[in-house]
Design a protein around this motif. Structure first.
Motif, mmCIF file in Angstrom:
data_model
loop_
_atom_site.group_PDB
_atom_site.id
_atom_site.type_symbol
_atom_site.label_atom_id
_atom_site.label_comp_id
_atom_site.label_asym_id
_atom_site.label_seq_id
_atom_site.Cartn_x
_atom_site.Cartn_y
_atom_site.Cartn_z
ATOM 1 N N PHE A 28 0.846 -1.197 0.000
ATOM 2 C CA PHE A 28 0.000 0.000 0.000
ATOM 3 C C PHE A 28 0.869 1.230 0.000
ATOM 4 O O PHE A 28 1.934 1.238 0.630
ATOM 5 C CB PHE A 28 -0.891 0.046 1.246
ATOM 6 C CG PHE A 28 -2.162 -0.714 1.099
ATOM 7 C CD1 PHE A 28 -3.127 -0.321 0.183
ATOM 8 C CD2 PHE A 28 -2.405 -1.830 1.893
ATOM 9 C CE1 PHE A 28 -4.306 -1.029 0.061
ATOM 10 C CE2 PHE A 28 -3.583 -2.541 1.774
ATOM 11 C CZ PHE A 28 -4.540 -2.144 0.859
ATOM 12 N N LYS A 37 4.218 0.363 1.674
ATOM 13 C CA LYS A 37 4.309 -0.532 2.827
ATOM 14 C C LYS A 37 3.879 -1.941 2.375
ATOM 15 O O LYS A 37 2.852 -2.081 1.693
ATOM 16 C CB LYS A 37 3.345 0.006 3.886
ATOM 17 C CG LYS A 37 3.393 -0.700 5.186
ATOM 18 C CD LYS A 37 2.503 0.032 6.184
ATOM 19 C CE LYS A 37 2.272 -0.816 7.419
ATOM 20 N NZ LYS A 37 1.223 -0.320 8.260
ATOM 21 N N ILE A 39 2.195 -5.268 3.015
ATOM 22 C CA ILE A 39 1.193 -5.775 3.968
ATOM 23 C C ILE A 39 1.197 -7.300 3.978
ATOM 24 O O ILE A 39 1.013 -7.934 5.015
ATOM 25 C CB ILE A 39 -0.224 -5.305 3.546
ATOM 26 C CG1 ILE A 39 -0.261 -3.807 3.306
ATOM 27 C CG2 ILE A 39 -1.285 -5.743 4.500
ATOM 28 C CD1 ILE A 39 -0.049 -3.006 4.534
ATOM 29 N N ASN A 59 -2.507 -8.046 15.918
ATOM 30 C CA ASN A 59 -3.193 -6.945 15.230
ATOM 31 C C ASN A 59 -2.257 -6.414 14.159
ATOM 32 O O ASN A 59 -1.060 -6.236 14.414
ATOM 33 C CB ASN A 59 -3.520 -5.804 16.196
ATOM 34 C CG ASN A 59 -4.601 -6.188 17.185
ATOM 35 O OD1 ASN A 59 -4.395 -6.110 18.381
ATOM 36 N ND2 ASN A 59 -5.734 -6.615 16.703
ATOM 37 N N ALA A 61 -1.295 -7.956 11.480
ATOM 38 C CA ALA A 61 -0.462 -8.989 10.833
ATOM 39 C C ALA A 61 -0.824 -9.174 9.358
ATOM 40 O O ALA A 61 -0.019 -9.677 8.577
ATOM 41 C CB ALA A 61 -0.604 -10.313 11.572
ATOM 42 N N GLY A 62 -2.042 -8.787 8.991
ATOM 43 C CA GLY A 62 -2.445 -8.888 7.581
ATOM 44 C C GLY A 62 -3.621 -9.823 7.332
ATOM 45 O O GLY A 62 -3.927 -10.144 6.183
ATOM 46 N N THR A 64 -6.998 -9.433 7.688
ATOM 47 C CA THR A 64 -8.095 -8.840 6.912
ATOM 48 C C THR A 64 -7.666 -8.628 5.467
ATOM 49 O O THR A 64 -8.448 -8.879 4.532
ATOM 50 C CB THR A 64 -8.535 -7.503 7.558
ATOM 51 O OG1 THR A 64 -8.975 -7.794 8.888
ATOM 52 C CG2 THR A 64 -9.644 -6.833 6.793
ATOM 53 N N SER A 65 -6.423 -8.189 5.263
ATOM 54 C CA SER A 65 -5.940 -7.959 3.898
ATOM 55 C C SER A 65 -5.956 -9.265 3.105
ATOM 56 O O SER A 65 -6.330 -9.286 1.924
ATOM 57 C CB SER A 65 -4.520 -7.394 3.920
ATOM 58 O OG SER A 65 -4.483 -6.264 4.750
ATOM 59 N N GLU A 100 -14.974 -7.941 9.365
ATOM 60 C CA GLU A 100 -14.700 -7.737 10.788
ATOM 61 C C GLU A 100 -15.662 -6.726 11.400
ATOM 62 O O GLU A 100 -16.220 -6.942 12.464
ATOM 63 C CB GLU A 100 -13.252 -7.272 10.962
ATOM 64 C CG GLU A 100 -12.837 -7.197 12.407
ATOM 65 C CD GLU A 100 -11.394 -6.755 12.577
ATOM 66 O OE1 GLU A 100 -10.700 -6.506 11.571
ATOM 67 O OE2 GLU A 100 -10.970 -6.644 13.735
HETATM 68 N N1 LIG Z 1 -6.003 0.447 2.643
HETATM 69 C C1 LIG Z 1 -4.890 0.449 3.360
HETATM 70 N N2 LIG Z 1 -3.946 1.408 3.196
HETATM 71 C C2 LIG Z 1 -2.801 1.412 3.906
HETATM 72 N N3 LIG Z 1 -2.495 0.473 4.838
HETATM 73 C C3 LIG Z 1 -3.395 -0.516 5.047
HETATM 74 C C4 LIG Z 1 -4.632 -0.578 4.334
HETATM 75 N N4 LIG Z 1 -5.314 -1.678 4.760
HETATM 76 C C5 LIG Z 1 -4.538 -2.255 5.709
HETATM 77 N N5 LIG Z 1 -3.406 -1.554 5.884
HETATM 78 C C6 LIG Z 1 -2.305 -1.880 6.819
HETATM 79 O O1 LIG Z 1 -1.990 -3.238 6.613
HETATM 80 C C7 LIG Z 1 -1.598 -3.878 7.818
HETATM 81 C C8 LIG Z 1 -2.409 -5.141 7.990
HETATM 82 O O2 LIG Z 1 -3.752 -4.758 8.244
HETATM 83 P P1 LIG Z 1 -4.898 -5.849 8.425
HETATM 84 O O3 LIG Z 1 -6.172 -5.105 8.708
HETATM 85 O O4 LIG Z 1 -4.890 -6.764 7.256
HETATM 86 O O5 LIG Z 1 -4.392 -6.621 9.739
HETATM 87 P P2 LIG Z 1 -5.169 -7.641 10.688
HETATM 88 O O6 LIG Z 1 -4.252 -8.789 10.933
HETATM 89 O O7 LIG Z 1 -6.520 -7.974 10.129
HETATM 90 O O8 LIG Z 1 -5.330 -6.800 12.025
HETATM 91 P P3 LIG Z 1 -6.469 -6.896 13.201
HETATM 92 O O9 LIG Z 1 -6.203 -8.161 13.989
HETATM 93 O O10 LIG Z 1 -6.198 -5.672 14.015
HETATM 94 O O11 LIG Z 1 -7.810 -6.882 12.551
HETATM 95 C C9 LIG Z 1 -1.797 -2.846 8.919
HETATM 96 O O12 LIG Z 1 -0.541 -2.285 9.217
HETATM 97 C C10 LIG Z 1 -2.717 -1.820 8.294
HETATM 98 O O13 LIG Z 1 -2.464 -0.545 8.812
#
Ligand SMILES: Nc1ncnc2c1ncn2[C@@H]1O[C@H](COP(=O)(O)OP(=O)(O)OP(=O)(O)O)[C@@H](O)[C@H]1O
Length: 308
Positions: A28, A37, A39, A59, A61-62, A64-65, A100
Motif C-alpha cells: 500500500f 508498505k 502488507i 493486530n 499482521a495482515g 483482513t488484507s 470484521e
Molecule cells: N487500505 C490500506 N492502506 C494502507 N495500509 C493498510 C490498508 N489496509 C490495511 N493496511 C495496513 O496493513 C496492515 C495489515 O492490516 P490488516 O487489517 O490486514 O491486519 P489484521 O491482521 O486484520 O489486524 P487486526 O487483527 O487488528 O484486525 C496494517 O498495518 C494496516 O495498517
C-alpha cells in the motif's frame, strides 16, 4: 480416537483444493512522500474442500488484507488466487464473507436487510420461508425478524452478519473474527454453526484471537506475522502428539517458595527440565501427559522461524 499423521495426510490428499493463494504480495502507498508498505509478502496456502482453516496473528499482521484478496475486494501486486473447479466460472457467487466490522443499513428490519443481500447475487432465489430459516439458523428467533437493525445488540448484529454470509449457500465461507462481540454462550452457538457447515461439506476460513475456538474448530492453523505466513500447524499433528506438564516448587529464599508449571514437547526436554529442577534443589509435585495447548505449540514453533 485421533488420526495418525499418515491418516491426516491422506485426508488432505483426499480433499481437492477449493482455493489457493500462490506467492501473494500486497503493498500500500500511504502519503505521497512515504514509502510503499508491504502488507502481505509471498503468502502461499491452499484450502481443501470441506476443511476448516484458522488464520491467527497479532493486530496488523495482515489477516483482513488476506481475506480481502481471497474475496476479490482487493488485488495482489504479485502472485495469484486460483479457485477449484467446484467454485465455477464466477467464484464470487459461491463465497460468503463476514467482514470484521460490517456496516448494515440500520433502518431496515432483519428480514428486509437479508432480502437486500440476496438481491445482490445473480440467480439466487430465496423464498421468504428460507429467509426466516436463515435467521433462525444463526440464533435470531422469529420475534426479532421484523425489528430494525438499529435495535439489535452487538451480538445480534454479529449473528445477522453470519446470516448474510450464508444466504447464498456458499461453498467457501470467509469469516473475519466471527466470535468478536459474542458472549461465551454465543461463541458456543457459532462454533456449533461452523461445525455444522463443515459437516455439510463447506470450506471455512476464519481469523480469531481466541485460540480456544481455533483449537476446537480447525483442521489447519496458519500463523501470520508481519504479512508473512510463518507457521502452518495441522491440528491432528498436535492432537496425535502428547507432551508433558511438569509441576514443581522451587525455594528461592527461606521464606520464598514458588510453584511452577511448565509444558514440554519432547522426552528429551522433559529429561533436561526434570534434571535441572532437581539440581536446583526443587521438588517435583506432578508430571502428566497432556495434549499440548495450541498456544504452547505456536510459541515453540515460531521461535524456530519460518517453516512452511
Ligand atoms: N487500505 C490500506 N492502506 C494502507 N495500509 C493498510 C490498508 N489496509 C490495511 N493496511 C495496513 O496493513 C496492515 C495489515 O492490516 P490488516 O487489517 O490486514 O491486519 P489484521 O491482521 O486484520 O489486524 P487486526 O487483527 O487488528 O484486525 C496494517 O498495518 C494496516 O495498517
Amino acid at each position: 480416537m485421533h488420526m495418525t499423521k499418515k491418516e491426516s495426510d491422506r485426508m488432505d490428499e483426499a480433499s481437492p483444493t477449493l482455493v489457493s493463494l500462490k506467492d501473494v504480495t500486497k503493498t500500500f502507498k500511504g502519503h505521497f512522500w512515504s514509502k510503499r508498505k508491504t502488507i502481505l509478502s509471498g503468502v502461499t496456502l491452499e484450502l481443501g474442500e470441506g476443511t476448516v482453516a484458522g488464520i491467527i496473528g497479532h493486530n496488523g499482521a495482515g489477516k483482513t488484507s488476506l481475506f480481502k484478496i481471497l474475496t476479490g475486494l482487493a488485488f495482489p501486486d504479485k502472485g495469484r488466487v486460483s479457485f477449484g473447479e467446484k467454485m465455477g466460472d464466477n467464484p464470487r457467487q459461491r463465497l460468503g464473507f463476514l467482514p470484521e466490522n460490517p456496516y448494515f443499513y440500520k433502518y431496515l428490519t432483519a428480514i428486509e436487510a437479508l432480502s437486500f443481500y440476496v438481491a445482490l447475487f445473480d440467480g439466487v432465489n430465496v423464498s421468504p420461508l428460507e429467509l426466516e430459516h436463515a435467521l433462525i439458523q444463526v440464533g435470531l428467533p422469529k420475534d426479532v425478524h421484523a425489528q430494525r437493525l438499529n435495535t439489535f445488540s452487538k451480538g445480534m448484529l454479529q449473528r445477522f452478519g453470519f446470516a448474510q454470509a450464508l444466504v447464498n449457500d456458499p461453498l467457501l465461507i470467509i469469516l473475519d473474527e466471527p466470535m468478536s462481540g459474542l458472549d461465551p454462550v454465543g461463541r458456543k452457538e457459532i462454533r456449533s454453526l461452523i461445525e455444522g457447515l463443515k459437516r455439510n461439506g463447506k470450506t471455512i476460513v476464519f481469523s480469531s484471537h481466541i485460540l480456544d475456538d481455533v483449537e476446537k474448530l480447525c483442521d489447519t492453523v496458519y500463523l501470520l506475522d508481519g504479512g508473512r505466513l510463518v507457521n502452518k500447524i495441522q491440528m491432528n499433528d498436535i492432537l496425535g502428539k502428547s507432551s508433558w506438564c511438569i509441576d514443581y516448587s522451587l525455594t528461592h529464599h527461606a521464606d520464598d517458595t514458588a510453584e511452577h508449571r511448565e509444558v514440554v514437547l519432547t522426552k528429551k526436554e522433559l529429561h533436561l527440565r526434570v534434571t535441572s529442577v532437581i539440581q536446583s534443589g526443587g521438588t517435583l509435585t506432578n508430571i502428566e501427559r497432556v495434549i499440548p495447548p495450541l498456544e504452547e505449540w505456536i510459541d515453540r514453533r515460531a521461535t524456530k522461524g519460518p517453516n512452511i
